[in-house]
Write a protein that holds these residues in place. Structure first.
Motif, short mmCIF file in Angstrom:
data_model
loop_
_atom_site.label_atom_id
_atom_site.label_comp_id
_atom_site.label_asym_id
_atom_site.label_seq_id
_atom_site.Cartn_x
_atom_site.Cartn_y
_atom_site.Cartn_z
N SER A 28 -78.69 -20.25 52.47
CA SER A 28 -77.60 -20.51 53.41
C SER A 28 -76.30 -20.69 52.64
O SER A 28 -76.30 -20.92 51.43
N VAL A 29 -75.19 -20.56 53.36
CA VAL A 29 -73.87 -20.83 52.79
C VAL A 29 -73.30 -22.01 53.57
O VAL A 29 -72.95 -21.87 54.74
N PHE A 30 -73.25 -23.16 52.93
CA PHE A 30 -72.88 -24.41 53.58
C PHE A 30 -71.45 -24.77 53.24
O PHE A 30 -71.07 -24.83 52.06
N GLY A 31 -70.62 -24.99 54.26
CA GLY A 31 -69.23 -25.37 54.07
C GLY A 31 -69.04 -26.86 54.25
O GLY A 31 -69.47 -27.43 55.25
N LEU A 32 -68.43 -27.51 53.27
CA LEU A 32 -68.17 -28.95 53.32
C LEU A 32 -66.68 -29.18 53.55
O LEU A 32 -65.85 -28.81 52.72
N LEU A 33 -66.36 -29.79 54.68
CA LEU A 33 -64.97 -30.04 55.07
C LEU A 33 -64.71 -31.54 55.11
O LEU A 33 -65.63 -32.35 55.13
N GLY A 34 -63.43 -31.91 55.15
CA GLY A 34 -63.10 -33.32 55.28
C GLY A 34 -61.67 -33.61 54.91
O GLY A 34 -60.96 -32.78 54.33
N SER A 35 -61.22 -34.79 55.28
CA SER A 35 -59.87 -35.23 54.95
C SER A 35 -59.76 -35.50 53.45
O SER A 35 -60.77 -35.60 52.75
N ASN A 36 -58.53 -35.61 52.96
CA ASN A 36 -58.33 -35.99 51.56
C ASN A 36 -58.93 -37.37 51.32
O ASN A 36 -58.72 -38.29 52.10
#
Length: 300
Positions: A28-36
């Motif tokens: 899988s290709v997992f994207g990790l997002l989030g605020s600074n």
């Protein structure tokens, strides 16, 4: 498969990761997002076994990553700022990687020279930021990793090289079953690359969903009513993340199943009713707002 169970990590008095659990499946290709400051880089370093969690466990194929030479040899971590030994050339770094990583493929290294076209004899510190990023990818992919962990991977790359990197990622995942974990603030690139997304805020994972499911679960509703009393009272079962007036048109960001949302609004006899898809960037904005991150409206 990477299994993360109840991990926490603190630095002095600040807790960077808080009781976080997550499963990342193979190929899988997992994207990790989030605020600074959400804890993304800390989480990636914990996954890579660079740091040890204070609590909880991180397993790769059922075995720990931290201080495990076998698992360390199966994964590569590419940080946001590429690092090489002082005064080394690309070829010298390639020889070092070959001595450390058991999966190193000289054949793959030579194949990738057609993609990156960098001077192997040139000192790496003389490369531009974008060229150093290319060198990092070249070395990492030549190791034939089972897991590739990337922190802001496309920063400094031109559009043509970004497309090349995307194609290589798709190829490695499809043909070899490589798992990729990518943290980036470029949400449009994440949207193109990833099939699953996690979203962090203040050290916690607030969303862990398949990208298609997440996009199908959040809608932009544009509606107008002909009643002289203006907007009718909306049912309490609607989960509204945001609402805004544009003249006589009211715009809502609503979570839930599309058919149920449409049926609920139609019962109010609107003069106009449109349900529009949201980009990952818009979903990120409103989910972060729902999590308490102070934001300003950006309805498009």
């Amino acid at each position: 498969m990477i299994e993360i169970s109840g991990i926490s990590k603190s630095f002095q008095r600040e807790q960077a990761v808080k009781e976080l659990s997550l499963t990342i499946h193979n190929a899988s290709v997992f994207g990790l997002l989030g605020s600074n400051g959400a804890g993304k880089t800390t989480l990636l370093k914990l996954m890579a076994g660079i740091m040890k969690p204070d609590e909880g466990s991180i397993l790769m194929e059922g075995q720990p990553v931290y201080e495990n030479l076998v698992n360390k040899g199966r994964l590569i971590f590419v940080p946001d700022a590429p690092h090489f030994f002082p005064q080394t050339s690309l070829r010298q770094m390639a020889d070092y990687y070959r001595s450390v990583y058991p999966g190193w493929s000289e054949e793959r290294y030579k194949q990738l020279s057609q993609v990156f076209q960098l001077d192997e004899k040139r000192k790496l510190h003389r490369f531009s930021k974008g060229m150093q990023r290319q060198a990092s990818f070249w070395l990492a992919l030549s190791c034939m990793p089972e897991v590739l962990i990337l922190d802001e991977p496309i920063d400094g790359l031109d559009p043509i090289m970004r497309r090349q990197i995307k194609n290589l990622m798709f190829q490695e995942s499809a043909e070899r079953g490589m798992t990729a974990v990518i943290s980036s603030h470029n949400l449009r690139e994440i949207e193109d690359l990833c099939d699953h997304v996690g979203m962090m805020h203040q050290g916690r994972l607030i969303i862990d969903k398949d990208l298609d499911v997440m996009k199908a679960d959040t809608h932009k509703v544009q509606t107008a009513f002909c009643s002289a009393d203006g907007e009718p009272e909306l049912p309490g079962n609607l989960r509204i993340l945001h609402s805004e007036s544009r003249g006589s048109v009211r715009v809502y960001i609503v979570k839930g199943e599309r058919g149920e949302i449409e049926e609920t609004f139609r019962r109010l006899n609107p003069l106009v009713l449109d349900l529009l898809p949201l980009t990952l960037e818009e979903i990120f904005f409103y989910e972060m707002g729902d999590a308490g991150y102070e934001v300003q409206p950006i309805l498009l």
